[in-house]
Enzyme design. Structure first.
Site, PDB file in Angstrom:
ATOM      1  N   HIS A   1     -49.958  23.650 -19.343  1.00  0.00           N
ATOM      2  CA  HIS A   1     -49.270  23.651 -18.048  1.00  0.00           C
ATOM      3  C   HIS A   1     -48.098  24.648 -18.127  1.00  0.00           C
ATOM      4  O   HIS A   1     -47.570  24.892 -19.214  1.00  0.00           O
ATOM      5  CB  HIS A   1     -48.805  22.199 -17.820  1.00  0.00           C
ATOM      6  CG  HIS A   1     -47.907  22.012 -16.652  1.00  0.00           C
ATOM      7  ND1 HIS A   1     -46.537  22.165 -16.736  1.00  0.00           N
ATOM      8  CD2 HIS A   1     -48.183  21.693 -15.372  1.00  0.00           C
ATOM      9  CE1 HIS A   1     -46.012  21.939 -15.535  1.00  0.00           C
ATOM     10  NE2 HIS A   1     -46.990  21.647 -14.706  1.00  0.00           N
TER      11      HIS A   1
ATOM     12  N   ASN B   1     -44.987  24.593 -17.795  1.00  0.00           N
ATOM     13  CA  ASN B   1     -43.747  24.197 -18.479  1.00  0.00           C
ATOM     14  C   ASN B   1     -43.874  24.191 -19.989  1.00  0.00           C
ATOM     15  O   ASN B   1     -42.872  24.103 -20.686  1.00  0.00           O
ATOM     16  CB  ASN B   1     -43.348  22.765 -18.069  1.00  0.00           C
ATOM     17  CG  ASN B   1     -42.732  22.723 -16.693  1.00  0.00           C
ATOM     18  OD1 ASN B   1     -42.563  23.762 -16.073  1.00  0.00           O
ATOM     19  ND2 ASN B   1     -42.419  21.536 -16.223  1.00  0.00           N
ATOM     20  N   LYS B   2     -45.110  24.241 -20.503  1.00  0.00           N
ATOM     21  CA  LYS B   2     -45.301  24.026 -21.940  1.00  0.00           C
ATOM     22  C   LYS B   2     -44.932  25.282 -22.746  1.00  0.00           C
ATOM     23  O   LYS B   2     -44.723  26.349 -22.185  1.00  0.00           O
ATOM     24  CB  LYS B   2     -46.755  23.615 -22.210  1.00  0.00           C
ATOM     25  CG  LYS B   2     -47.150  22.329 -21.460  1.00  0.00           C
ATOM     26  CD  LYS B   2     -46.275  21.155 -21.837  1.00  0.00           C
ATOM     27  CE  LYS B   2     -46.724  19.838 -21.220  1.00  0.00           C
ATOM     28  NZ  LYS B   2     -46.457  19.701 -19.779  1.00  0.00           N
ATOM     29  N   ASN B   3     -44.897  25.141 -24.082  1.00  0.00           N
ATOM     30  CA  ASN B   3     -44.425  26.256 -24.915  1.00  0.00           C
ATOM     31  C   ASN B   3     -45.329  27.471 -24.827  1.00  0.00           C
ATOM     32  O   ASN B   3     -44.909  28.589 -25.094  1.00  0.00           O
ATOM     33  CB  ASN B   3     -44.264  25.811 -26.374  1.00  0.00           C
ATOM     34  CG  ASN B   3     -43.114  24.836 -26.528  1.00  0.00           C
ATOM     35  OD1 ASN B   3     -42.721  24.190 -25.560  1.00  0.00           O
ATOM     36  ND2 ASN B   3     -42.570  24.718 -27.723  1.00  0.00           N
TER      37      ASN B   3
END
Ligand SMILES: Cc1ncc(COP(=O)(O)O)c(C=O)c1O
Length: 373
Positions: free
Chosen positions: A180, A182-184
């Site tokens: 997603h 927002n992920k790293n």
């Protein structure tokens, strides 16, 4: 005033070029880029696992539960603090989520809490590596072995994290990642399962795509129920570019977090997260005891906003959502999760942040917790 967001994806020329190349190639859905990303992720995670991509971690978790044969009459233990998908997938396959409390600073569940929740109906446990901090898995494995439980790791927030100097994902259990935004690392939307069980992986492919099986001559058969959970190549191409940059992103996250730790002091009012080797710092979450400061959380959020800082609230306790109260859960069941749900704030953390940004956030936090704001 420009707002400092709490997260922002790191999209650069590499990703733009990769998307363009796929769009111009004539094959834009699942294909060679997806296969290449599956291999690249398997190589990255190590431990001899293979990876199957999905269109989200939610799909990856749901497919894993289905393939494991978990369904009506079964109980699955999940932490009361996580993104709600961790519990929703259990309901989706017809099983019952059983919540356990978490630790205030790590926000992870532990084996003792899980042991206390095991019943004859328990079939699985879903440890969540919260914000990129690996759960202490060894005692959990021992418990799972004793009770013959599936350990399905929710590593949605933990790509690049390590447990005992091995990448999260290398355990051989089914381990689910999210990509997603927002992920790293991101594929815009997307997820993956890592596993070392060839039969499990074959069945994941069927659930992922219409229950379809192909023989060596290319004849298709439908052998099981399957959905439509595949990741297009446009997304996989973004993922390949992101994976090449992931270690750099995570290094930068760790540097920024060290600055947070240098500038902030834990107190009765301010709870800081656990620092640990192998943490990939997907988020930097604190608790501010707004009651002790004579404020509401909405008031605290407004103070940050007035100072140009957007903060997140990851996450409300799952057992207090209306859906889960229907299972008899309520206030007082999991005090730590409830405190986190009421007081948590996600401070800004993303690779393009500057040291001045961290300084600005810390000055605001300090002013709030010391009562100056
Ligand atoms: C712990 C956890 N599990 C599952 C998910 C679901 O991931 P996705 O949005 O890729 O479905 C998330 C996403 O935020 C998550 O944080």
């Amino acid at each position: 005033m420009t707002m400092l967001p709490f997260t922002r994806p790191a999209i650069g020329e590499e990703e733009l070029q990769a998307v363009r190349e796929v769009l111009e190639s004539g094959w834009i859905t699942t294909g060679p880029k997806s296969l290449a990303l599956e291999q690249a992720l398997a190589d990255y995670v190590g431990g001899g696992v293979q990876v199957r991509l999905f269109n989200s971690a939610t799909s990856a978790l749901e497919a894993s539960l289905l393939v494991a044969g978990i369904g009506p009459g079964d109980e699955v233990i999940v932490p009361a603090i996580s993104f709600v998908a961790t519990a929703n997938v259990v309901l989706r396959v017809g099983a019952r989520p059983v919540f356990v409390d978490v630790d205030l600073r790590s926000r992870n569940l532990d084996a003792a809490a899980v042991a206390a929740a095991v019943t004859p109906q328990t079939r699985a446990v879903i440890p969540v590596h919260f914000a990129g901090l690996a759960v202490d898995m060894e005692p959990l494995y021992a418990l799972a072995e004793k009770h013959d439980l599936l350990v399905l790791e929710d590593a949605a927030q933990a790509i690049g994290s390590e447990y005992q100097e091995r990448k999260v994902g290398a355990s051989g259990n089914p381990v689910c990642f999210s990509f997603h935004p927002n992920k790293n690392m991101t594929t815009i939307e997307g997820g993956a399962v890592a596993s070392n069980d060839a039969d499990f992986l074959d069945r994941l492919e069927q659930v992922r795509f219409h229950g379809m099986d192909k023989d060596s001559e290319g004849n298709i058969d439908i052998v099981a129920w399957g959905g439509k959970m595949n990741l297009p190549d446009v997304n996989a191409a973004v993922g390949l570019a992101q994976l090449a940059r992931l270690d750099g992103f995570n290094r930068r996250r760790r540097e920024l977090v060290q600055q947070y730790f240098q500038r902030l002091s834990a107190s009765d009012v301010l709870v800081l997260p656990v620092d640990a080797a192998g943490h990939s710092w997907h988020m930097f979450c604190v608790c501010i005891d707004h009651n002790a400061l004579g404020k509401t959380r909405a008031g605290i959020l407004s103070l940050f906003n007035e100072h140009g800082i957007a903060v997140g609230t990851h996450y409300p306790a799952i057992h207090l959502f209306s859906l889960y109260r229907q299972f008899g859960y309520g206030v007082g069941d999991f005090p730590v999760a409830e405190r986190i749900g009421e007081q948590t704030l996600t401070l800004p953390l993303f690779p393009a942040m500057t040291e001045a940004d961290v300084e600005q956030v810390c000055a605001t936090v300090t002013a709030i917790v010391s009562g100056r704001l």
